[in-house]
Design an enzyme around this catalytic site. Structure first.
Site, PDB file in Angstrom:
ATOM      1  N   LYS A   1       0.853  -1.178   0.000  1.00 30.62           N
ATOM      2  CA  LYS A   1       0.000   0.000   0.000  1.00 30.62           C
ATOM      3  C   LYS A   1       0.890   1.229   0.000  1.00 30.62           C
ATOM      4  O   LYS A   1       2.030   1.206   0.480  1.00 30.62           O
ATOM      5  CB  LYS A   1      -0.955   0.018   1.191  1.00 30.62           C
ATOM      6  CG  LYS A   1      -0.318   0.168   2.563  1.00 30.62           C
ATOM      7  CD  LYS A   1       0.001   1.584   2.995  1.00 30.62           C
ATOM      8  CE  LYS A   1      -1.199   2.496   2.824  1.00 30.62           C
ATOM      9  NZ  LYS A   1      -0.799   3.912   3.226  1.00 30.62           N
TER      10      LYS A   1
ATOM     11  N   THR B   1       2.724   7.022   3.138  1.00 29.31           N
ATOM     12  CA  THR B   1       3.014   5.948   4.104  1.00 29.31           C
ATOM     13  C   THR B   1       3.080   4.656   3.288  1.00 29.31           C
ATOM     14  O   THR B   1       2.118   4.367   2.617  1.00 29.31           O
ATOM     15  CB  THR B   1       1.911   5.919   5.137  1.00 29.31           C
ATOM     16  OG1 THR B   1       1.819   7.210   5.698  1.00 29.31           O
ATOM     17  CG2 THR B   1       2.165   4.947   6.240  1.00 29.31           C
TER      18      THR B   1
END
Length: 412
Positions: free
Chosen positions: A188, A199
């Site tokens: 991700k 992130t």
């Protein structure tokens, strides 16, 4: 033998982290996200898997990273990794650290594991405490939510997303000692991406038998030329983590440098990481196109990496790519400020096949042709310094109005 490029491997059209033998996965919604999307996931291995990890270099490291480092350091093996999205559990002090350990303990209890067999990862908003009542309820429900089929992998991939528009996963197979070996990965990331390990989280599974030191070394080497060569916005997250787990259930002889099939395995491993890295760059917040910068002719590979990342990270270059503007001046300016040795009289630049600079001098080109090329979904920028043998490739995306919109209201 190092990371090879000539080995043969096959990309499986369907499959995620559950395809390698011994792995199950799953995900569910436990209430961390208001959207109702999955926000808690787990990967489970039926045997102790050889494990390795790399982590963000940000000084402010989220609590889960400390827990995961400790788990892997205990004996170099893992049975599970539990991940939540929607909350980074970063900059949350002693309570945040206690909550990360509580996630580890709860997952271990739910699956009948020792606590040190569990890794923990989190992603989302920084500076907010986890609502642990929801997390505990979710973890207790995970055993009923996992499977070894494609649905388990799908639910896990969805559980780790935040502002991502699409899931990111890949699965490849190759032959080692005459046996099929599978390597899979899920990741991700779309914003706060400038890994120095954004992130960004990534998880790899394989059923290969791999010597622990060989896996650690390979993970570090491959990370340097894949995940560490992407940037979306120049920000390195507090939570970056890449964890690899090898079950060893494929039945091959232990892989390490010197094994006849080591180069094949290393090439396949690198392909998985590069695919995931490119997918993160392509899915950059608000992005409309993937941008690839290749630098050759640098004094060293390290120098080439620094220059490529400077170009790909330039807000002016990224803005020009969004506007489909063949403004090569922004590219050469970024090359010149990278702090690396460059001969200012020998630089060539191409946009795809369109030469715009040769010997550091402008070359007439068709602006309409360049416009059409730069409006495509992938743009390749080639820089040849003619100053050495160093090469590197970096990936990023354009900088759009939507990037500002998304991040201006990230918490709200």
């Amino acid at each position: 033998m190092g990371v090879g490029e000539a080995a043969v491997f096959h990309i499986l059209q369907e499959g995620g982290v559950t395809v390698p033998k011994g792995f199950q996965a799953g995900g569910l919604h436990c209430g961390l996200k208001k959207s109702g999307r999955n926000d808690l996931g787990v990967i489970l291995c039926e045997v102790p898997a050889v494990a390795a990890g790399v982590y963000t270099t940000n000084v402010f490291q989220a609590a889960p990273l400390k827990v995961t480092r400790e788990s892997i350091a205990s004996d170099g093996r893992l049975r599970a990794v539990v991940v939540n999205s929607g909350n980074a559990n970063a900059c949350t002090g002693q309570q945040g650290e206690a909550d990360a350990y509580a996630m580890r303990a709860a997952t271990a209890a739910a699956f009948g594991l020792a606590e040190q067999d569990v890794a923990v990862a989190s992603t989302g908003v920084i500076g907010e405490l986890l609502p642990m009542d929801r997390v505990h309820s979710g973890i207790a429900a995970l055993p009923a939510a996992i499977s070894a089929d494609g649905n388990g992998a799908e639910q896990f991939s969805q559980a780790i997303l935040t502002t991502d528009l699409v899931k990111k996963e890949i699965c490849v197979s190759l032959t080692v000692d005459g046996r099929e070996v599978v390597i899979a990965g899920a990741a991700k990331g779309s914003g706060m991406i400038h890994p120095n390990m954004a992130t960004m989280l990534a998880f790899m599974t394989t059923d290969a038998e791999v010597e622990p030191q060989a896996l650690r070394q390979l993970l570090g080497e491959v990370t340097d030329v894949t995940f560490n060569m992407i940037t979306v916005d120049g920000d390195t997250s507090t939570n970056d983590m890449l964890v690899a787990m090898a079950s060893g259930l494929a039945g091959n002889r232990p892989l390490q440098p010197g094994h006849p099939d080591w180069a094949a395995f290393a090439a396949a491993f690198r392909h998985v990481c590069q695919h995931l890295a490119q997918a993160i760059a392509r899915d950059g917040e608000g992005a409309t196109r993937l941008v690839e910068v290749t630098v050759q002719g640098a004094v060293t590979d390290l120098s080439a990496r620094a220059i490529a990342k400077t170009v790909i990270g330039s807000s002016l270059v990224k803005s020009a790519m969004f506007g489909a503007d063949a403004n090569w001046g922004r590219i050469i300016a970024a090359v010149g400020r990278a702090g690396e040795p460059v001969n200012p009289d020998t630089v060539d630049i191409r946009l795809g096949d369109i030469v715009v600079l040769e010997g550091s001098r402008p070359v007439p080109f068709d602006e309409d042709e360049a416009l059409v090329y730069l409006q495509g979904d992938t743009v390749h920028i080639h820089v040849d310094l003619h100053h050495g043998s160093g090469t590197a490739t970096a990936w990023g995306c354009d900088l759009t109005y939507d990037y500002v919109r998304i991040n201006a209201a990230y918490r709200t």
